[in-house]
Design a protein around this motif. Structure first.
Motif, PDB file in Angstrom:
ATOM      1  N   ASN A 256       0.830  -1.199   0.000  1.00  0.00           N
ATOM      2  CA  ASN A 256       0.000   0.000   0.000  1.00  0.00           C
ATOM      3  C   ASN A 256       0.871   1.258   0.000  1.00  0.00           C
ATOM      4  O   ASN A 256       0.623   2.202  -0.761  1.00  0.00           O
ATOM      5  N   ASN A 257       1.924   1.262   0.838  1.00  0.00           N
ATOM      6  CA  ASN A 257       2.798   2.424   0.896  1.00  0.00           C
ATOM      7  C   ASN A 257       3.615   2.578  -0.393  1.00  0.00           C
ATOM      8  O   ASN A 257       3.862   3.702  -0.845  1.00  0.00           O
ATOM      9  N   PHE A 258       4.041   1.460  -0.969  1.00  0.00           N
ATOM     10  CA  PHE A 258       4.767   1.545  -2.230  1.00  0.00           C
ATOM     11  C   PHE A 258       3.851   2.099  -3.327  1.00  0.00           C
ATOM     12  O   PHE A 258       4.271   2.909  -4.167  1.00  0.00           O
ATOM     13  N   GLY A 259       2.586   1.683  -3.320  1.00  0.00           N
ATOM     14  CA  GLY A 259       1.616   2.211  -4.276  1.00  0.00           C
ATOM     15  C   GLY A 259       1.402   3.709  -4.108  1.00  0.00           C
ATOM     16  O   GLY A 259       1.228   4.441  -5.095  1.00  0.00           O
ATOM     17  N   LYS A 260       1.442   4.186  -2.855  1.00  0.00           N
ATOM     18  CA  LYS A 260       1.307   5.628  -2.619  1.00  0.00           C
ATOM     19  C   LYS A 260       2.478   6.392  -3.246  1.00  0.00           C
ATOM     20  O   LYS A 260       2.302   7.494  -3.759  1.00  0.00           O
ATOM     21  N   TRP A 261       3.691   5.793  -3.180  1.00  0.00           N
ATOM     22  CA  TRP A 261       4.842   6.443  -3.798  1.00  0.00           C
ATOM     23  C   TRP A 261       4.667   6.504  -5.317  1.00  0.00           C
ATOM     24  O   TRP A 261       4.964   7.531  -5.935  1.00  0.00           O
ATOM     25  N   VAL A 262       4.171   5.426  -5.911  1.00  0.00           N
ATOM     26  CA  VAL A 262       3.915   5.429  -7.356  1.00  0.00           C
ATOM     27  C   VAL A 262       2.898   6.506  -7.701  1.00  0.00           C
ATOM     28  O   VAL A 262       3.040   7.225  -8.702  1.00  0.00           O
ATOM     29  N   LYS A 367       3.733 -11.580  -2.045  1.00  0.00           N
ATOM     30  CA  LYS A 367       2.730 -10.721  -1.410  1.00  0.00           C
ATOM     31  C   LYS A 367       3.211 -10.145  -0.088  1.00  0.00           C
ATOM     32  O   LYS A 367       2.751  -9.087   0.347  1.00  0.00           O
ATOM     33  N   ASN A 368       4.143 -10.850   0.562  1.00  0.00           N
ATOM     34  CA  ASN A 368       4.579 -10.437   1.892  1.00  0.00           C
ATOM     35  C   ASN A 368       5.906  -9.676   1.889  1.00  0.00           C
ATOM     36  O   ASN A 368       6.434  -9.367   2.964  1.00  0.00           O
ATOM     37  N   PHE A 369       6.446  -9.409   0.705  1.00  0.00           N
ATOM     38  CA  PHE A 369       7.723  -8.710   0.635  1.00  0.00           C
ATOM     39  C   PHE A 369       7.679  -7.680  -0.486  1.00  0.00           C
ATOM     40  O   PHE A 369       8.092  -7.948  -1.618  1.00  0.00           O
ATOM     41  N   PRO A 370       7.176  -6.474  -0.201  1.00  0.00           N
ATOM     42  CA  PRO A 370       7.124  -5.429  -1.228  1.00  0.00           C
ATOM     43  C   PRO A 370       8.528  -5.090  -1.735  1.00  0.00           C
ATOM     44  O   PRO A 370       9.460  -4.909  -0.950  1.00  0.00           O
ATOM     45  N   SER A 371       8.667  -4.999  -3.039  1.00  0.00           N
ATOM     46  CA  SER A 371       9.946  -4.629  -3.638  1.00  0.00           C
ATOM     47  C   SER A 371       9.696  -4.171  -5.063  1.00  0.00           C
ATOM     48  O   SER A 371       8.653  -4.458  -5.657  1.00  0.00           O
ATOM     49  N   ASN A 372      10.672  -3.478  -5.623  1.00  0.00           N
ATOM     50  CA  ASN A 372      10.531  -2.973  -6.987  1.00  0.00           C
ATOM     51  C   ASN A 372      11.063  -4.009  -7.971  1.00  0.00           C
ATOM     52  O   ASN A 372      12.247  -4.029  -8.290  1.00  0.00           O
ATOM     53  N   ILE A 373      10.186  -4.878  -8.457  1.00  0.00           N
ATOM     54  CA  ILE A 373      10.583  -5.909  -9.414  1.00  0.00           C
ATOM     55  C   ILE A 373       9.887  -5.709 -10.761  1.00  0.00           C
ATOM     56  O   ILE A 373       9.915  -6.585 -11.611  1.00  0.00           O
ATOM     57  N   PHE A 374       9.307  -4.531 -10.975  1.00  0.00           N
ATOM     58  CA  PHE A 374       8.437  -4.306 -12.124  1.00  0.00           C
ATOM     59  C   PHE A 374       9.204  -3.725 -13.309  1.00  0.00           C
ATOM     60  O   PHE A 374      10.165  -2.990 -13.145  1.00  0.00           O
ATOM     61  N   ASN A 375       8.746  -4.061 -14.516  1.00  0.00           N
ATOM     62  CA  ASN A 375       9.398  -3.551 -15.723  1.00  0.00           C
ATOM     63  C   ASN A 375       8.405  -3.082 -16.781  1.00  0.00           C
ATOM     64  O   ASN A 375       8.788  -2.790 -17.907  1.00  0.00           O
ATOM     65  N   HIS A 376       7.118  -3.005 -16.425  1.00  0.00           N
ATOM     66  CA  HIS A 376       6.120  -2.646 -17.428  1.00  0.00           C
ATOM     67  C   HIS A 376       4.888  -2.087 -16.723  1.00  0.00           C
ATOM     68  O   HIS A 376       4.699  -2.299 -15.516  1.00  0.00           O
ATOM     69  N   VAL A 377       4.053  -1.366 -17.479  1.00  0.00           N
ATOM     70  CA  VAL A 377       2.809  -0.797 -16.949  1.00  0.00           C
ATOM     71  C   VAL A 377       1.680  -1.068 -17.931  1.00  0.00           C
ATOM     72  O   VAL A 377       1.847  -0.884 -19.141  1.00  0.00           O
ATOM     73  N   ILE A 378       0.540  -1.534 -17.416  1.00  0.00           N
ATOM     74  CA  ILE A 378      -0.664  -1.723 -18.223  1.00  0.00           C
ATOM     75  C   ILE A 378      -1.836  -1.089 -17.478  1.00  0.00           C
ATOM     76  O   ILE A 378      -1.682  -0.577 -16.373  1.00  0.00           O
ATOM     77  N   LEU A 379      -3.017  -1.124 -18.088  1.00  0.00           N
ATOM     78  CA  LEU A 379      -4.188  -0.474 -17.495  1.00  0.00           C
ATOM     79  C   LEU A 379      -5.223  -1.518 -17.089  1.00  0.00           C
ATOM     80  O   LEU A 379      -5.503  -2.447 -17.847  1.00  0.00           O
ATOM     81  N   CYS A 380      -5.771  -1.345 -15.906  1.00  0.00           N
ATOM     82  CA  CYS A 380      -6.781  -2.265 -15.375  1.00  0.00           C
ATOM     83  C   CYS A 380      -8.122  -1.546 -15.269  1.00  0.00           C
ATOM     84  O   CYS A 380      -8.202  -0.454 -14.704  1.00  0.00           O
ATOM     85  N   ILE A 381      -9.198  -2.169 -15.818  1.00  0.00           N
ATOM     86  CA  ILE A 381     -10.558  -1.643 -15.671  1.00  0.00           C
ATOM     87  C   ILE A 381     -11.424  -2.748 -15.064  1.00  0.00           C
ATOM     88  O   ILE A 381     -11.846  -3.684 -15.762  1.00  0.00           O
ATOM     89  N   PRO A 382     -11.669  -2.697 -13.750  1.00  0.00           N
ATOM     90  CA  PRO A 382     -12.460  -3.749 -13.107  1.00  0.00           C
ATOM     91  C   PRO A 382     -13.964  -3.532 -13.296  1.00  0.00           C
ATOM     92  O   PRO A 382     -14.434  -2.406 -13.442  1.00  0.00           O
TER      93      PRO A 382
END
Length: 403
Positions: A256-262, A367-382
């Motif tokens: 949640n906190n990492f998402g706030k930084w994004v 799920k239990n270890f937040p870290s920056n392992i991402f290399n791409h961005v897509i869009l989600c529409i629930p």
């Protein structure tokens, strides 16, 4: 006669003086001293790897590496090469490289002029400020040993250097050591992967020292359909709690906190021109289905934009704002996803800018270890009563909802 013997003595002294540096040279990394169990199924043996990682504060750190590896055959030749990347936040210094033969004798020192410095722009990127330092020892008389030393200074970070016992399959390890020195008021986050090896912890007045040390670890044989090495080989992941990069402070102790930084990176003004908003309303005017509206907006974005990757400084994480993309009609995955999000916002449809780890070697997200392992961005529409729609915004040709 005395003059004759005097000449012999003088010549002997001169010869000893000339040869003394050769015979006094330290013999290191002799092939014959490698334990036999480390040679089985191995293409290379890590003779010694020492990593010292020091955190100064939330945006400053450095790492010093001393690394020696013996290459046993042609299959291990890639492991002899030096490849390290640098950018605005990561600078490499003090690189040295020495090559030894089978008997541990030094045969070559790589000069600074022989260290290549290339732009690291790949085929998918128009411009990137990342560069790569590269050394190829070009030694093909096996076995041989290459020894590297270097330092990396960090000015802002999202990741810490990992501690890996192996660099790859079929590489054994004679000795590896990782020492992390962390300020006492700073929380170091640690995750063991395929290994249970707690560090030795020593407390000092102003810092805490973490030490991992292993000896004589045989290689793991690569087999068909083996998992990606970072999924199956033992290693330890270190990650920050608090961090700061390019003025953006964050906390990574929860997703949640990492998402706030994004989200902070997305807070720049993202208004669209009124002319674009009117055009969007006209496009969806005859559609009553939410899915059809999304499809029409997605097709509009595909026809209007093209993928262009420009990664400069914080631009590796922060997208161009929607107004800029609307004006220039191009962007990378971050910019085009953010742009599509605001196109949908303009017609009242909520969507989510979503970081993903993409590719065949994408690591599993813990799920239990937040870290920056991402290399791409897509869009989600629930949707409440139907499947979530995922949009890949960097491809102008793929069908709606297809990944």
């Amino acid at each position: 006669m005395n003059q004759f013997y005097s000449k012999i003595i003088i010549c002997s002294l001169l010869l000893n003086f000339i040869l003394s540096p050769i015979y006094s040279q330290e013999i290191k990394y002799k092939y014959s001293t490698i334990p036999k169990e480390l040679l089985n199924n191995s293409k290379a043996v890590i003779r010694n790897k020492e990593v010292l990682f020091v955190v100064k504060d939330v945006h400053k750190a450095y790492v010093k590496v001393h690394y020696a590896i013996t290459i046993l055959n042609k299959n291990g030749i890639n492991s002899s090469k030096f490849i390290q990347f640098s950018n605005k936040f990561r600078k490499i210094h003090n690189i040295s490289c020495i090559i030894y033969n089978e008997f541990g004798n030094e045969i070559k020192r790589i000069k600074q002029s022989e260290i290549k410095d290339y732009s690291a722009i790949n085929n998918a990127t128009l411009f990137d400020d990342t560069r790569v330092k590269y050394i190829n020892p070009k030694t093909l008389t096996f076995p041989f040993t290459v020894e590297y030393e270097y330092k990396i200074d960090y000015k802002g970070f999202l990741n810490f250097p990992q501690w890996k016992i192996y660099d790859d399959y079929n590489i054994s390890t004679e000795r590896t050591l990782y020492k992390a020195i962390i300020p006492k008021n700073y929380q170091l986050r640690i995750k063991n992967v395929n290994i249970d090896l707690p560090p030795k912890i020593t407390y000092h007045n102003k810092y805490i020292e973490y030490l991992w040390d292993t000896l004589f670890v045989p290689s793991i044989n690569e087999e068909p359909f083996n998992p990606y090495e970072m999924e199956s080989l033992p290693h330890i992941v270190l990650a920050p709690e608090y961090f700061k990069i390019a003025g953006f402070e964050g906390n990574m102790n929860s997703w949640n906190n990492f998402g706030k930084w994004v989200n902070k990176l997305l807070e720049k003004e993202n208004s669209l021109p009124l002319s674009t908003i009117e055009q969007l309303k006209e496009i969806i005017s005859e559609s009553n289905s939410t899915t059809d509206k999304i499809r029409l907006i997605y097709n509009y974005m595909q026809n209007k934009t093209r993928y262009v990757s420009i990664q400069i400084g914080i631009g590796g994480w922060k997208p161009y704002d929607a107004n800029t993309v609307d004006r220039l009609c191009y962007g990378d995955c971050k910019a085009l996803t953010n742009y599509t999000k605001f196109l949908l916002d303009a017609i009242g449809i909520k969507s989510y800018y979503t970081l993903v780890a993409a590719g065949k070697k994408a690591p599993e997200i813990n799920k239990n270890f937040p870290s920056n392992i991402f290399n791409h961005v897509i869009l989600c529409i629930p949707f409440e009563n139907q499947d979530t729609v995922w949009l890949e915004c960097t491809n102008q040709n793929i069908p709606f909802g297809y990944l």
